[in-house]
Design an enzyme around this catalytic site. Structure first.
Site, PDB file in Angstrom:
ATOM      1  N   SER A 129       0.819  -1.211   0.000  1.00  0.00           N
ATOM      2  CA  SER A 129       0.000   0.000   0.000  1.00  0.00           C
ATOM      3  C   SER A 129       0.860   1.271   0.000  1.00  0.00           C
ATOM      4  CB  SER A 129      -0.879  -0.036   1.267  1.00  0.00           C
ATOM      5  OG  SER A 129      -1.642   1.124   1.417  1.00  0.00           O
ATOM      6  N   LEU A 171       3.099   4.391   0.240  1.00  0.00           N
ATOM      7  CA  LEU A 171       4.490   4.722  -0.080  1.00  0.00           C
ATOM      8  C   LEU A 171       5.295   3.467  -0.419  1.00  0.00           C
ATOM      9  CD1 LEU A 171       5.226   7.360   2.746  1.00  0.00           C
ATOM     10  CD2 LEU A 171       4.223   7.723   0.477  1.00  0.00           C
ATOM     11  N   ASP A 188       4.263  -7.675   3.646  1.00  0.00           N
ATOM     12  CA  ASP A 188       3.170  -6.949   4.310  1.00  0.00           C
ATOM     13  C   ASP A 188       2.355  -7.961   5.103  1.00  0.00           C
ATOM     14  OD1 ASP A 188       1.012  -5.056   4.914  1.00  0.00           O
ATOM     15  OD2 ASP A 188       1.788  -3.862   3.258  1.00  0.00           O
ATOM     16  N   CYS A 237       8.807   0.498   5.032  1.00  0.00           N
ATOM     17  CA  CYS A 237       7.671   1.428   4.989  1.00  0.00           C
ATOM     18  C   CYS A 237       6.539   0.996   5.929  1.00  0.00           C
ATOM     19  CB  CYS A 237       7.086   1.512   3.574  1.00  0.00           C
ATOM     20  SG  CYS A 237       8.129   2.406   2.428  1.00  0.00           S
ATOM     21  N   SER A 255       8.994  10.195   9.871  1.00  0.00           N
ATOM     22  CA  SER A 255       7.908  11.146   9.598  1.00  0.00           C
ATOM     23  C   SER A 255       8.383  12.496  10.080  1.00  0.00           C
ATOM     24  CB  SER A 255       6.659  10.741  10.391  1.00  0.00           C
ATOM     25  OG  SER A 255       5.760  11.836  10.485  1.00  0.00           O
ATOM     26  N   TYR A 314       3.161   8.118  18.285  1.00  0.00           N
ATOM     27  CA  TYR A 314       3.613   8.106  16.883  1.00  0.00           C
ATOM     28  C   TYR A 314       4.947   8.847  16.743  1.00  0.00           C
ATOM     29  CZ  TYR A 314       3.317   8.554  11.775  1.00  0.00           C
ATOM     30  OH  TYR A 314       3.569   8.501  10.427  1.00  0.00           O
ATOM     31  N   THR A 331      -1.951   8.793   0.558  1.00  0.00           N
ATOM     32  CA  THR A 331      -1.954   7.323   0.583  1.00  0.00           C
ATOM     33  C   THR A 331      -3.262   6.888   1.255  1.00  0.00           C
ATOM     34  OG1 THR A 331      -1.013   7.144   2.792  1.00  0.00           O
ATOM     35  CG2 THR A 331       0.566   7.332   0.960  1.00  0.00           C
TER      36      THR A 331
HETATM   37  N1  LIG Z   1       1.169   9.052   4.202  1.00  0.00           N
HETATM   38  C1  LIG Z   1       1.797   9.974   4.875  1.00  0.00           C
HETATM   39  O1  LIG Z   1       1.469  11.155   4.823  1.00  0.00           O
HETATM   40  C2  LIG Z   1       2.963   9.622   5.741  1.00  0.00           C
HETATM   41  C3  LIG Z   1       3.341   8.329   6.016  1.00  0.00           C
HETATM   42  N2  LIG Z   1       4.433   8.105   6.841  1.00  0.00           N
HETATM   43  C4  LIG Z   1       4.887   6.755   7.121  1.00  0.00           C
HETATM   44  O2  LIG Z   1       5.099   6.082   5.893  1.00  0.00           O
HETATM   45  C5  LIG Z   1       4.896   4.693   6.045  1.00  0.00           C
HETATM   46  C6  LIG Z   1       3.936   4.207   4.978  1.00  0.00           C
HETATM   47  O3  LIG Z   1       2.698   4.854   5.199  1.00  0.00           O
HETATM   48  P1  LIG Z   1       1.539   4.909   4.091  1.00  0.00           P
HETATM   49  O4  LIG Z   1       2.011   4.300   2.847  1.00  0.00           O
HETATM   50  O5  LIG Z   1       1.020   6.284   4.109  1.00  0.00           O
HETATM   51  O6  LIG Z   1       0.466   4.007   4.836  1.00  0.00           O
HETATM   52  P2  LIG Z   1      -0.386   2.759   4.328  1.00  0.00           P
HETATM   53  O7  LIG Z   1      -1.329   2.487   5.455  1.00  0.00           O
HETATM   54  O8  LIG Z   1      -0.914   2.993   2.962  1.00  0.00           O
HETATM   55  O9  LIG Z   1       0.702   1.581   4.243  1.00  0.00           O
HETATM   56  C7  LIG Z   1       1.289   1.021   5.393  1.00  0.00           C
HETATM   57  C8  LIG Z   1       1.443  -0.469   5.155  1.00  0.00           C
HETATM   58  O10 LIG Z   1       2.100  -1.034   6.297  1.00  0.00           O
HETATM   59  C9  LIG Z   1       1.518  -2.287   6.544  1.00  0.00           C
HETATM   60  N3  LIG Z   1       1.731  -2.693   7.927  1.00  0.00           N
HETATM   61  C10 LIG Z   1       1.190  -2.171   9.061  1.00  0.00           C
HETATM   62  N4  LIG Z   1       1.605  -2.851  10.135  1.00  0.00           N
HETATM   63  C11 LIG Z   1       2.441  -3.827   9.680  1.00  0.00           C
HETATM   64  C12 LIG Z   1       3.183  -4.868  10.305  1.00  0.00           C
HETATM   65  N5  LIG Z   1       3.150  -5.046  11.637  1.00  0.00           N
HETATM   66  N6  LIG Z   1       3.931  -5.686   9.536  1.00  0.00           N
HETATM   67  C13 LIG Z   1       3.954  -5.526   8.181  1.00  0.00           C
HETATM   68  N7  LIG Z   1       3.275  -4.586   7.527  1.00  0.00           N
HETATM   69  C14 LIG Z   1       2.524  -3.732   8.274  1.00  0.00           C
HETATM   70  C15 LIG Z   1       0.037  -2.073   6.245  1.00  0.00           C
HETATM   71  O11 LIG Z   1      -0.640  -3.321   6.036  1.00  0.00           O
HETATM   72  C16 LIG Z   1       0.101  -1.211   5.004  1.00  0.00           C
HETATM   73  O12 LIG Z   1       0.077  -1.969   3.827  1.00  0.00           O
HETATM   74  C17 LIG Z   1       4.403   4.501   7.488  1.00  0.00           C
HETATM   75  O13 LIG Z   1       5.498   4.124   8.280  1.00  0.00           O
HETATM   76  C18 LIG Z   1       3.912   5.883   7.876  1.00  0.00           C
HETATM   77  O14 LIG Z   1       4.002   6.108   9.256  1.00  0.00           O
HETATM   78  C19 LIG Z   1       5.166   9.102   7.365  1.00  0.00           C
HETATM   79  C20 LIG Z   1       4.821  10.380   7.127  1.00  0.00           C
HETATM   80  C21 LIG Z   1       3.722  10.751   6.281  1.00  0.00           C
HETATM   81  C1  LIG Z   2      -3.540  13.879  12.588  1.00  0.00           C
HETATM   82  C2  LIG Z   2      -3.567  14.281  11.105  1.00  0.00           C
HETATM   83  C3  LIG Z   2      -3.586  15.816  10.999  1.00  0.00           C
HETATM   84  C4  LIG Z   2      -4.898  16.453  11.313  1.00  0.00           C
HETATM   85  C5  LIG Z   2      -6.008  15.812  10.581  1.00  0.00           C
HETATM   86  O1  LIG Z   2      -6.979  16.481  10.230  1.00  0.00           O
HETATM   87  C6  LIG Z   2      -5.906  14.423  10.312  1.00  0.00           C
HETATM   88  C7  LIG Z   2      -4.816  13.656  10.579  1.00  0.00           C
HETATM   89  C8  LIG Z   2      -4.825  12.162  10.408  1.00  0.00           C
HETATM   90  C9  LIG Z   2      -3.644  11.695   9.614  1.00  0.00           C
HETATM   91  C10 LIG Z   2      -2.337  12.242  10.210  1.00  0.00           C
HETATM   92  C11 LIG Z   2      -2.395  13.783  10.243  1.00  0.00           C
HETATM   93  C12 LIG Z   2      -1.058  14.432  10.638  1.00  0.00           C
HETATM   94  O2  LIG Z   2      -0.833  14.304  12.006  1.00  0.00           O
HETATM   95  C13 LIG Z   2       0.142  13.857   9.907  1.00  0.00           C
HETATM   96  C14 LIG Z   2       0.157  12.351   9.860  1.00  0.00           C
HETATM   97  C15 LIG Z   2       0.495  11.756  11.233  1.00  0.00           C
HETATM   98  C16 LIG Z   2      -1.159  11.845   9.328  1.00  0.00           C
HETATM   99  C17 LIG Z   2      -0.893  10.397   9.062  1.00  0.00           C
HETATM  100  C18 LIG Z   2       0.578  10.389   8.543  1.00  0.00           C
HETATM  101  C19 LIG Z   2       1.118  11.793   8.799  1.00  0.00           C
HETATM  102  O3  LIG Z   2       1.039  12.515   7.598  1.00  0.00           O
HETATM  103  C20 LIG Z   2       2.550  11.825   9.231  1.00  0.00           C
HETATM  104  O4  LIG Z   2       3.124  10.862   9.645  1.00  0.00           O
HETATM  105  C21 LIG Z   2       3.237  13.076   9.136  1.00  0.00           C
HETATM  106  O5  LIG Z   2       4.288  13.225   9.542  1.00  0.00           O
END
Ligand SMILES: NC(=O)C1=CN([C@@H]2O[C@H](COP(=O)(O)OP(=O)(O)OC[C@H]3O[C@@H](n4cnc5c(N)ncnc54)[C@H](O)[C@@H]3O)[C@@H](O)[C@H]2O)C=CC1
Ligand SMILES: C[C@]12CCC(=O)C=C1CC[C@@H]1[C@@H]2[C@@H](O)C[C@@]2(C)[C@H]1CC[C@]2(O)C(=O)C=O
Length: 255
Positions: free
Chosen positions: A14, A16, A35, A85, A149, A162, A197
């Site tokens: 999923s 990133l 995953d 990721c 992050s 987080y 995402t």
């Molecule tokens: N989307 C965003 O704005 C941001 C995302 N991140 C970080 O980027 C990474 C990827 O996030 P996204 O792609 O947005 O989220 P996403 O939810 O689309 O993908 C995360 C994936 O990690 C998998 N996952 C969760 N727990 C797991 C485990 N225990 N073992 C194996 N796989 C597991 C999920 O099944 C999912 O496929 C995460 O670490 C998230 O914290 C950081 C900053 C911003």
């Molecule tokens: C908590 C946030 C921001 C406020 C909102 O309306 C909804 C949210 C849910 C998703 C959160 C938002 C923000 O805190 C940034 C993160 C934690 C986001 C999920 C990933 C996220 O973009 C991140 O890791 C940023 O550093």
């Protein structure tokens, strides 16, 4: 060109992680998507073609990670690059004064367990396999890229767990890079801002628009492909090591 490179991407079903898997494949590499068994990993692998496979993995489980590494060897012969990721986003205040309720400690532990300990678990086990590669002309055997992050630096209200989990990833980047330097394995962390995402798409469009307006430039959520391009640059540039790179359109999160 990353032709012939073998990558392992956790959270690769999923967001990133998936974009990263697609980019490595597009550049001529092979990828093992790791995953959760409940994820869409198996469908995604089928969709992405023949140089990709799926391994059901919980990053916190040693046995799962060991067997995924064995799958990489069985299918592709070796491992060059790991991109961590896998992660979960949680939001709870330290104390809920309306409900007179402290932050649930189990939920705090789970966030640290998946995001921080899960990332380290994959790094420590994968390093042994990457270390077996023959070094290139520069002495390099492989690269490990982690996902933190910007919440590691500007954590918002509700992000104690987080932010702590992501700050832990930032904090361990340099010491792990130093630990693995003799084997020619680089370790780099990416700290994304706001990316579009599935994790974000749960939010209503109005909330997404408010988030976008807070990004100085470009004033929008990042595309997962842009994260994947940074992964590619890190792989291609041997001087990047032991560092955390923000990719956030110069966003600094408000409280
Ligand atoms: N989307 C965003 O704005 C941001 C995302 N991140 C970080 O980027 C990474 C990827 O996030 P996204 O792609 O947005 O989220 P996403 O939810 O689309 O993908 C995360 C994936 O990690 C998998 N996952 C969760 N727990 C797991 C485990 N225990 N073992 C194996 N796989 C597991 C999920 O099944 C999912 O496929 C995460 O670490 C998230 O914290 C950081 C900053 C911003
Ligand atoms: C908590 C946030 C921001 C406020 C909102 O309306 C909804 C949210 C849910 C998703 C959160 C938002 C923000 O805190 C940034 C993160 C934690 C986001 C999920 C990933 C996220 O973009 C991140 O890791 C940023 O550093």
């Amino acid at each position: 060109m990353l032709k012939g490179l073998v990558g392992l991407v956790t959270g690769g079903a999923s967001g990133l992680g998936r974009a990263t898997a697609e980019q490595l494949l597009k550049q001529g590499g092979s990828v093992l998507i790791c995953d959760l068994p409940t994820s869409k990993g198996s469908e995604v692998a089928k969709e992405l073609g023949k140089n990709v496979a799926f391994a059901p993995v919980d990053v916190t489980a040693e046995g799962d990670v060991r067997s995924a590494l064995q799958t990489t060897v069985d299918k592709f012969g070796r491992l060059d690059v790991v991109v961590n990721c896998a992660g979960i986003a949680t939001a709870t205040r330290t104390y809920n004064f309306k409900k007179n309720q402290p932050f649930d400690l189990k939920s705090f532990q789970k966030t640290i367990e998946v995001n921080l300990i899960g990332t380290f678990n994959v790094i420590r086990l994968a390093a042994g396999l990457i270390g077996k590669n023959t070094a290139d002309a520069d002495g390099q055997r492989g690269v490990i890229i982690n996902t933190a992050s910007i919440a590691a630096f500007d954590g918002q209200i509700g992000q104690a767990a987080y932010s702590a989990s992501k700050a832990g990833i930032v904090g361990m980047t340099l010491p792990i890079a130093r630990d693995l330097s003799k084997q020619g394995i680089r370790v780099v962390t990416i700290a994304p801002g706001l990316f579009r995402t599935p994790l974000m798409e749960l939010l209503p469009e109005t909330a997404i628009r408010d988030l976008e307006a807070a990004v100085p430039f470009p004033p929008r959520l990042g595309h997962p492909h842009e994260f994947a391009l940074l992964v590619q640059s890190i792989i291609q540039n041997p001087m990047i090591n032991g560092e955390t790179i923000r990719i956030d359109g110069s966003l600094r999160m408000q409280p």
